[in-house]
Motif scaffolding. Structure first.
Motif, mmCIF file in Angstrom:
data_model
loop_
_atom_site.group_PDB
_atom_site.id
_atom_site.type_symbol
_atom_site.label_atom_id
_atom_site.label_comp_id
_atom_site.label_asym_id
_atom_site.label_seq_id
_atom_site.Cartn_x
_atom_site.Cartn_y
_atom_site.Cartn_z
ATOM 1 N N GLY A 1 53.778 39.785 57.756
ATOM 2 C CA GLY A 1 53.704 38.400 57.292
ATOM 3 C C GLY A 1 53.001 38.273 55.962
ATOM 4 O O GLY A 1 52.477 39.244 55.411
ATOM 5 N N ASP A 2 52.972 37.060 55.445
ATOM 6 C CA ASP A 2 52.309 36.741 54.188
ATOM 7 C C ASP A 2 51.423 35.520 54.365
ATOM 8 O O ASP A 2 51.791 34.570 55.087
ATOM 9 N N ALA A 3 50.278 35.538 53.707
ATOM 10 C CA ALA A 3 49.401 34.364 53.634
ATOM 11 C C ALA A 3 49.571 33.732 52.255
ATOM 12 O O ALA A 3 49.594 34.431 51.238
ATOM 13 N N PHE A 4 49.677 32.414 52.228
ATOM 14 C CA PHE A 4 49.851 31.683 50.977
ATOM 15 C C PHE A 4 48.935 30.458 50.947
ATOM 16 O O PHE A 4 48.543 29.943 51.999
ATOM 17 N N TYR A 5 48.639 29.998 49.745
ATOM 18 C CA TYR A 5 48.357 28.578 49.580
ATOM 19 C C TYR A 5 48.995 28.119 48.295
ATOM 20 O O TYR A 5 49.169 28.898 47.352
ATOM 21 N N VAL A 6 49.414 26.870 48.302
ATOM 22 C CA VAL A 6 49.988 26.276 47.105
ATOM 23 C C VAL A 6 49.162 25.042 46.785
ATOM 24 O O VAL A 6 48.838 24.241 47.650
ATOM 25 N N THR B 1 53.630 33.018 56.783
ATOM 26 C CA THR B 1 55.039 33.277 57.107
ATOM 27 C C THR B 1 55.159 34.539 57.962
ATOM 28 O O THR B 1 54.284 35.417 57.925
ATOM 29 N N ASN B 2 56.241 34.610 58.699
ATOM 30 C CA ASN B 2 56.495 35.793 59.521
ATOM 31 C C ASN B 2 57.383 36.804 58.802
ATOM 32 O O ASN B 2 57.949 37.697 59.441
ATOM 33 N N ARG B 3 57.525 36.653 57.522
ATOM 34 C CA ARG B 3 58.195 37.643 56.670
ATOM 35 C C ARG B 3 57.397 37.775 55.390
ATOM 36 O O ARG B 3 56.551 36.937 55.068
ATOM 37 N N ARG B 4 57.646 38.839 54.655
ATOM 38 C CA ARG B 4 56.974 39.055 53.372
ATOM 39 C C ARG B 4 57.907 38.686 52.222
ATOM 40 O O ARG B 4 59.132 38.855 52.316
ATOM 41 N N TYR B 5 57.304 38.183 51.157
ATOM 42 C CA TYR B 5 58.019 37.882 49.917
ATOM 43 C C TYR B 5 57.468 38.807 48.832
ATOM 44 O O TYR B 5 56.659 38.429 47.986
ATOM 45 N N ASP B 6 57.904 40.063 48.878
ATOM 46 C CA ASP B 6 57.281 41.099 48.064
ATOM 47 C C ASP B 6 57.514 40.937 46.563
ATOM 48 O O ASP B 6 56.827 41.574 45.763
ATOM 49 N N GLU B 7 58.452 40.099 46.180
ATOM 50 C CA GLU B 7 58.692 39.890 44.754
ATOM 51 C C GLU B 7 57.712 38.872 44.157
ATOM 52 O O GLU B 7 57.646 38.712 42.929
ATOM 53 N N VAL B 8 56.956 38.199 44.982
ATOM 54 C CA VAL B 8 56.013 37.181 44.508
ATOM 55 C C VAL B 8 54.664 37.832 44.239
ATOM 56 O O VAL B 8 54.147 38.586 45.069
ATOM 57 N N LYS B 9 54.082 37.534 43.075
ATOM 58 C CA LYS B 9 52.816 38.132 42.654
ATOM 59 C C LYS B 9 51.630 37.477 43.377
ATOM 60 O O LYS B 9 51.761 36.493 44.099
ATOM 61 N N HIS B 10 50.455 38.039 43.117
ATOM 62 C CA HIS B 10 49.209 37.509 43.701
ATOM 63 C C HIS B 10 48.951 36.073 43.224
ATOM 64 O O HIS B 10 48.584 35.205 44.014
ATOM 65 N N HIS B 11 49.126 35.829 41.922
ATOM 66 C CA HIS B 11 48.928 34.495 41.334
ATOM 67 C C HIS B 11 50.205 34.080 40.594
ATOM 68 O O HIS B 11 50.681 34.832 39.734
ATOM 69 N N THR B 12 50.726 32.909 40.904
ATOM 70 C CA THR B 12 51.919 32.402 40.210
ATOM 71 C C THR B 12 51.690 30.953 39.803
ATOM 72 O O THR B 12 51.260 30.130 40.622
ATOM 73 N N MET B 13 51.968 30.645 38.535
ATOM 74 C CA MET B 13 51.946 29.272 38.049
ATOM 75 C C MET B 13 53.390 28.791 37.939
ATOM 76 O O MET B 13 54.211 29.426 37.260
ATOM 77 N N TYR C 1 50.279 25.865 41.600
ATOM 78 C CA TYR C 1 49.707 27.210 41.600
ATOM 79 C C TYR C 1 49.953 27.789 42.988
ATOM 80 O O TYR C 1 49.518 27.234 44.001
ATOM 81 N N LEU C 2 50.656 28.924 43.035
ATOM 82 C CA LEU C 2 50.980 29.583 44.295
ATOM 83 C C LEU C 2 50.134 30.845 44.419
ATOM 84 O O LEU C 2 50.192 31.731 43.558
ATOM 85 N N HIS C 3 49.358 30.913 45.494
ATOM 86 C CA HIS C 3 48.470 32.048 45.736
ATOM 87 C C HIS C 3 49.021 32.866 46.896
ATOM 88 O O HIS C 3 49.211 32.340 47.998
ATOM 89 N N ARG C 4 49.312 34.125 46.620
ATOM 90 C CA ARG C 4 49.786 35.040 47.669
ATOM 91 C C ARG C 4 48.854 36.253 47.705
ATOM 92 O O ARG C 4 49.152 37.314 47.130
ATOM 93 N N PRO C 5 47.704 36.152 48.352
ATOM 94 C CA PRO C 5 46.742 37.254 48.330
ATOM 95 C C PRO C 5 47.249 38.503 49.026
ATOM 96 O O PRO C 5 46.781 39.614 48.743
ATOM 97 N N THR C 6 48.211 38.346 49.945
ATOM 98 C CA THR C 6 48.746 39.507 50.653
ATOM 99 C C THR C 6 49.609 40.385 49.752
ATOM 100 O O THR C 6 50.007 41.478 50.158
ATOM 101 N N ALA C 7 49.856 39.946 48.526
ATOM 102 C CA ALA C 7 50.488 40.834 47.550
ATOM 103 C C ALA C 7 49.581 42.016 47.253
ATOM 104 O O ALA C 7 50.055 43.116 46.931
ATOM 105 N N SER C 8 48.254 41.791 47.360
ATOM 106 C CA SER C 8 47.262 42.832 47.077
ATOM 107 C C SER C 8 46.514 43.294 48.320
ATOM 108 O O SER C 8 45.981 44.399 48.348
ATOM 109 N N ASP C 9 46.453 42.439 49.333
ATOM 110 C CA ASP C 9 45.611 42.713 50.494
ATOM 111 C C ASP C 9 46.337 42.274 51.774
ATOM 112 O O ASP C 9 46.124 41.169 52.278
ATOM 113 N N PRO C 10 47.207 43.125 52.321
ATOM 114 C CA PRO C 10 47.994 42.742 53.501
ATOM 115 C C PRO C 10 47.151 42.413 54.725
ATOM 116 O O PRO C 10 47.649 41.787 55.674
#
Length: 522
Positions: free
Chosen positions: A384-389, A330-342, A368-377
């Protein structure tokens, strides 16, 4: 492609006379086995059809984003510390592992949020808000998880189950621990709340198991996580892969990429080497397969007269579910989302029945939502944010036509994420890639497109699983998710250590002459 150029190999005499180990597959299991065998004195060649090492732990790099393809949850970091130590290095010199707090954030379908961590006080406070009587159940569950861990993991995860006598003695101990029960059954005996039963039983899904049929041994994960935490690697899990690959090449091993093994060649009861799709033959003193055991036996040894792992037995096996994975940036960050979310959906058992029993693609899902940029921009462009679901789905024994369904399913997941965790998502996606069960079958060569090989049920575990030392050939060994002790990063690294302990010492081969003669491509 030869990866050795990226990981410098110490200079050796041109004629390397060490006994030769050919390893099929550069997944974490194959790489760890190669590193240990190289340290033991073998000349190692690892062969893999992909363009970089990792297998399921591959990394996709696209549009400035880095997406780990598969495993993202690292537990038992001491297993990796020991791997580096035994290969003459230090983990911290090559890989930066950092803890995640909380381990996961869990979102139930009604919007309830639960931060799952190793902080028992915080956990009990959240449990009390859901069901006060279950606080005592949580304590008793942790105690049972510890007892299972002390036997099933500490004492048995690193030991091969090749002897029926050893298996019988071991199973007697495990039966006393309730190994005949399912994970969900054990959890339900401690908790009254359906939410908490879901929360504390979902872990087998991370290694391909159905909580309603996976043996209760997997309840040990709660204690494992609580004791050692949940970690991530800076740079993504593939940074850990690259570190293990460097251990292989430091001891003179080769990792040959873009090379597909089509056959394990045999001479009597011995594997004599492997044949590649190019027609090249590579001789070896020992062969190790990090491939799916069903693929190893059903394809690579298709013409060999197998005694145990026959085509009939392979076909009758129960294989894990598969996965649908959507990688997006994404071209924006979702800073409220953790590194690992079920993100749990409206159904639990019904959904799992659809996946594992009916092999039917359901209209609802848990994610399972993975947002590694919560810990490693650094894994995404600035801002931006990198995700996989990831969504568990039926394997290819079902009748879903993924060529038709893939994009429709992705859109449904996108809509669900917009409604729950990622508002406005569709307006901010700038990079997208998907993987379906077809990718597991065609790209990772997984039987039935199963993401985790055989399903980890009681009668498909330990002695009942394909053995680390093959029952078919005297010098064929198996590592990885499909053999003992099973899937997950701790499991595949433990399988590598089992194989390294099982193979004969290099001195067994007469003055290295056999290795020098048989270990050359012909």
């Amino acid at each position: 492609m030869n990866i050795s150029s990226r990981f410098p190999t110490p200079a050796r005499p041109q004629a390397d006379t060490r006994p030769h180990a050919a390893i099929i597959g550069a997944g974490v299991g194959g790489l760890a086995t190669g590193a240990l065998l190289g340290a033991k004195g073998y000349r190692v060649t690892i062969l893999d059809p992909l363009d970089q090492p990792g297998g399921r732990a591959y990394a996709h790099r696209q549009d400035g984003f880095t997406f780990d393809a598969g495993p993202t949850i690292i537990t038992a970091p001491w297993l990796f510390e020991n791997l580096w130590r035994d290969c003459g290095g230090k983990l911290e010199d090559d890989v930066d592992l950092r803890p995640n707090t909380p381990f996961y954030q869990v979102r139930f379908d009604d919007g309830t949020i639960f931060d799952y961590s190793g902080d028992q006080v915080a956990m009990e406070a959240q449990i009390a808000e859901i069901e006060p009587r279950d606080v005592m159940g949580y304590r008793s569950f942790l105690d049972e998880s510890r007892r299972i861990y002390e036997v099933a993991f500490e004492q048995l995860a690193h030991k091969p189950f090749h002897s029926l006598l050893f298996t019988a003695k071991t199973l007697a101990r495990l039966v006393k621990l309730g190994g005949y029960r399912s994970v969900y059954s054990v959890v339900s005996s401690h908790f009254r709340s359906d939410k908490l039963r879901t929360l504390f039983s979902f872990h087998p899904l991370l290694i391909g198991g159905n909580p309603f049929s996976a043996t209760s041994f997997y309840c040990l994960i709660a204690h494992l996580e609580g004791k050692y935490g949940v970690h991530h690697a800076v740079g993504g899990t593939n940074a850990l892969v690259r570190g293990i690959a460097s251990l292989v090449t430091r001891n003179g091993g080769q990792i040959r990429l873009g090379q597909t093994v089509t056959e394990i060649e045999t001479e009597g009861r011995r594997a004599s080497g492997v044949r590649l799709a190019s027609g090249e033959r590579i001789s070896a003193d020992i062969v190790i397969s990090n491939a799916d055991p069903a693929t190893t036996y059903g394809k690579l040894l298709k013409t060999y007269p197998r005694r145990r792992w026959t085509d009939v037995k392979i076909d009758r096996g129960d294989y894990s579910m598969s996965l649908f994975v959507w990688y997006f940036g994404t071209n924006r960050r979702y800073d409220e989302v953790k590194h690992h979310t079920m993100i749990f959906g409206p159904r639990y058992k019904g959904l799992l029945d659809d996946i594992f029993r009916e092999r039917r693609l359901a209209e609802d899902f848990s994610l399972y939502l993975h947002r590694p940029t919560a810990s490693d921009p650094s894994l995404a462009p600035e801002g931006g944010d990198a995700f996989y679901v990831l969504s568990p789905v039926p394997n290819l024994a079902g009748n879903t036509d993924w060529a038709v369904e893939a994009e429709r399913y992705r859109r449904r997941i996108e809509k669900r994420l917009e409604e729950t965790m990622l508002p406005g998502l569709s307006r901010h996606i700038v990079s997208s890639l998907i993987a379906t069960p077809l990718d597991f079958r065609d790209r990772l060569l997984s039987w039935q497109g199963a993401a985790f090989a055989l399903e980890p049920k009681l009668l498909q575990s330990a002695w009942f699983r394909p053995h680390n030392k093959s029952e078919e050939l005297d010098n064929l060994y198996l590592c990885g998710a499909g053999t003992h002790p099973g899937a997950g990063l701790p499991g595949v690294v433990s399988s590598a250590r089992i194989v390294a302990d099982l193979v004969p010492a290099p001195a067994t081969f007469v003055t290295g002459v056999e290795g020098a003669t048989r270990g050359q491509a012909s």
